[in-house]
Design an enzyme around this catalytic site. Structure first.
Site, PDB file in Angstrom:
ATOM      1  N   HIS A 162      -1.275   0.456   1.153  1.00 39.13           N
ATOM      2  CA  HIS A 162      -1.324  -0.363  -0.066  1.00 39.13           C
ATOM      3  C   HIS A 162      -1.592  -1.839   0.236  1.00 39.13           C
ATOM      4  O   HIS A 162      -1.998  -2.591  -0.655  1.00 39.13           O
ATOM      5  CB  HIS A 162      -0.060  -0.166  -0.920  1.00 39.13           C
ATOM      6  CG  HIS A 162       1.177  -0.823  -0.441  1.00 39.13           C
ATOM      7  ND1 HIS A 162       2.160  -0.142   0.253  1.00 39.13           N
ATOM      8  CD2 HIS A 162       1.632  -2.089  -0.581  1.00 39.13           C
ATOM      9  CE1 HIS A 162       3.165  -0.970   0.515  1.00 39.13           C
ATOM     10  NE2 HIS A 162       2.865  -2.159   0.020  1.00 39.13           N
TER      11      HIS A 162
ATOM     12  N   ASP B 126       1.149   6.425   3.046  1.00 36.92           N
ATOM     13  CA  ASP B 126       0.961   4.979   2.883  1.00 36.92           C
ATOM     14  C   ASP B 126       0.795   4.308   4.242  1.00 36.92           C
ATOM     15  O   ASP B 126       1.682   3.609   4.734  1.00 36.92           O
ATOM     16  CB  ASP B 126       2.141   4.384   2.124  1.00 36.92           C
ATOM     17  CG  ASP B 126       1.893   2.940   1.690  1.00 36.92           C
ATOM     18  OD1 ASP B 126       0.743   2.478   1.827  1.00 36.92           O
ATOM     19  OD2 ASP B 126       2.844   2.294   1.222  1.00 36.92           O
TER      20      ASP B 126
ATOM     21  N   GLN C 268       9.771  -7.869  -0.919  1.00 40.78           N
ATOM     22  CA  GLN C 268       8.398  -8.312  -1.153  1.00 40.78           C
ATOM     23  C   GLN C 268       7.899  -9.164   0.016  1.00 40.78           C
ATOM     24  O   GLN C 268       8.575 -10.062   0.465  1.00 40.78           O
ATOM     25  CB  GLN C 268       8.299  -9.125  -2.450  1.00 40.78           C
ATOM     26  CG  GLN C 268       8.406  -8.306  -3.717  1.00 40.78           C
ATOM     27  CD  GLN C 268       9.820  -8.236  -4.238  1.00 40.78           C
ATOM     28  OE1 GLN C 268      10.735  -8.785  -3.640  1.00 40.78           O
ATOM     29  NE2 GLN C 268      10.014  -7.550  -5.354  1.00 40.78           N
ATOM     30  N   GLY C 269       6.683  -8.850   0.480  1.00 43.82           N
ATOM     31  CA  GLY C 269       6.109  -9.564   1.611  1.00 43.82           C
ATOM     32  C   GLY C 269       6.335  -8.880   2.940  1.00 43.82           C
ATOM     33  O   GLY C 269       5.744  -9.265   3.945  1.00 43.82           O
ATOM     34  N   ASP C 270       7.201  -7.837   2.965  1.00 46.15           N
ATOM     35  CA  ASP C 270       7.455  -7.092   4.198  1.00 46.15           C
ATOM     36  C   ASP C 270       6.581  -5.860   4.329  1.00 46.15           C
ATOM     37  O   ASP C 270       6.539  -5.235   5.383  1.00 46.15           O
ATOM     38  CB  ASP C 270       8.925  -6.650   4.262  1.00 46.15           C
ATOM     39  CG  ASP C 270       9.879  -7.803   4.450  1.00 46.15           C
ATOM     40  OD1 ASP C 270       9.534  -8.752   5.174  1.00 46.15           O
ATOM     41  OD2 ASP C 270      10.972  -7.772   3.856  1.00 46.15           O
ATOM     42  N   SER C 271       5.905  -5.464   3.251  1.00 42.02           N
ATOM     43  CA  SER C 271       5.078  -4.262   3.264  1.00 42.02           C
ATOM     44  C   SER C 271       4.196  -4.205   4.499  1.00 42.02           C
ATOM     45  O   SER C 271       3.628  -5.212   4.929  1.00 42.02           O
ATOM     46  CB  SER C 271       4.192  -4.224   2.021  1.00 42.02           C
ATOM     47  OG  SER C 271       4.922  -3.910   0.870  1.00 42.02           O
TER      48      SER C 271
END
Length: 260
Positions: A75, A121, A211-214
């Site tokens: 993603h 993913d 958020q931002g660690d994906s």
């Protein structure tokens, strides 16, 4: 948006078959990012960690598996990410400076990735120039077997400290524990049938990816065992962080890095 409405929408999304991604760092944000409940890390302790930068801003994490291949979440490679606007920062625990900033030659997401269920993913990035390995830049070995339920693990990244919360520009990590797929999909937790074979979970009280660690690494026993994928908000009780399971997806990565 009130907390009540936000909670209702989150539950509605799960009910209707959509999972909630841990998320990308908003492109308009001027804030840094960090792990929830994290501790500052030197890059020497996690030299495989990289920052994915789109149009000059951090938005995802990744892991070095060879001198020119990065593993991240599928993603993270969705539109608007392109080869031309993507760069990789390696060798620094700061996402805005230090280390090396490398251009990208090609990207490839898993062909069977599903943006609703977040199954498969995972993706790979091929760099234009090979990284020079040293104390701050090293590859990590991909696990060939899924770690047992309860195994010690760690996560790292530049994601937010809480859902839509304050941030830091310094790499942080947290220690966590593996939650096996059958346990994560059981009535003990809130996900049920949303947990699939290509997923692995990890949980610790008041600690999580955000958020931002994906795309960043879940590491256990010195090996890469997972890629930050999705979850219900961040560090919510009974909702572990969910990761792409490297052991289940390793063969795809090995093949993809030959063709990307």
């Amino acid at each position: 948006m009130s907390l009540l409405i936000a909670t209702f929408l989150a539950l509605l999304a799960l009910t209707n078959g959509a999972v909630i991604p841990i998320g990308l760092e908003p492109q308009t944000s001027s804030l840094g990012g960090r792990i929830v409940g994290g501790t500052a890390s030197s890059i020497e302790d996690r030299p495989w960690q990289v920052s994915l930068q789109r149009s000059g801003s951090h938005f995802c994490g990744g892991s070095i598996i060879s001198n020119n291949i990065i593993v991240t979440a599928a993603h993270c490679l969705d539109t608007p990410t392109t080869v031309s606007n993507l760069r990789i920062r390696a060798g620094s625990n700061k996402r805005t400076y230090g280390g090396v900033l490398v251009e990208v030659a090609a990207i490839k997401a898993h062909e069977a990735y599903n943006s609703n269920s977040k199954i498969n993913d995972i993706g790979v990035v091929r760099l234009k120039t090979k990284l020079t390995f040293g104390s701050t830049i090293k590859a990590i070995t991909m696990a060939s077997a899924t770690p047992a339920h309860g195994s010690a693990a760690s996560i790292s990244g530049w994601g937010k400290t809480s859902t839509d919360g304050p941030s830091s520009a310094t790499l942080l990590f947290v220690d966590t524990r593996i939650v096996g797929r059958s346990q994560c999909g059981s009535s003990t937790y809130g996900y049920g049938s949303f947990i699939k074979a290509t997923m692995i979970c990890a949980a610790a009280t008041n600690k999580d990816a955000c958020q931002g660690d994906s795309g960043g690494p879940l590491v256990s026993g010195g090996q890469l065992v997972g890629v930050v994928s999705w979850g219900r908000d961040c560090a919510v009780a009974n909702y572990p962080g969910v990761y792409a399971n490297i052991a289940e997806l390793r063969d795809w990565v090995l093949q993809a890095q030959k063709t990307v």
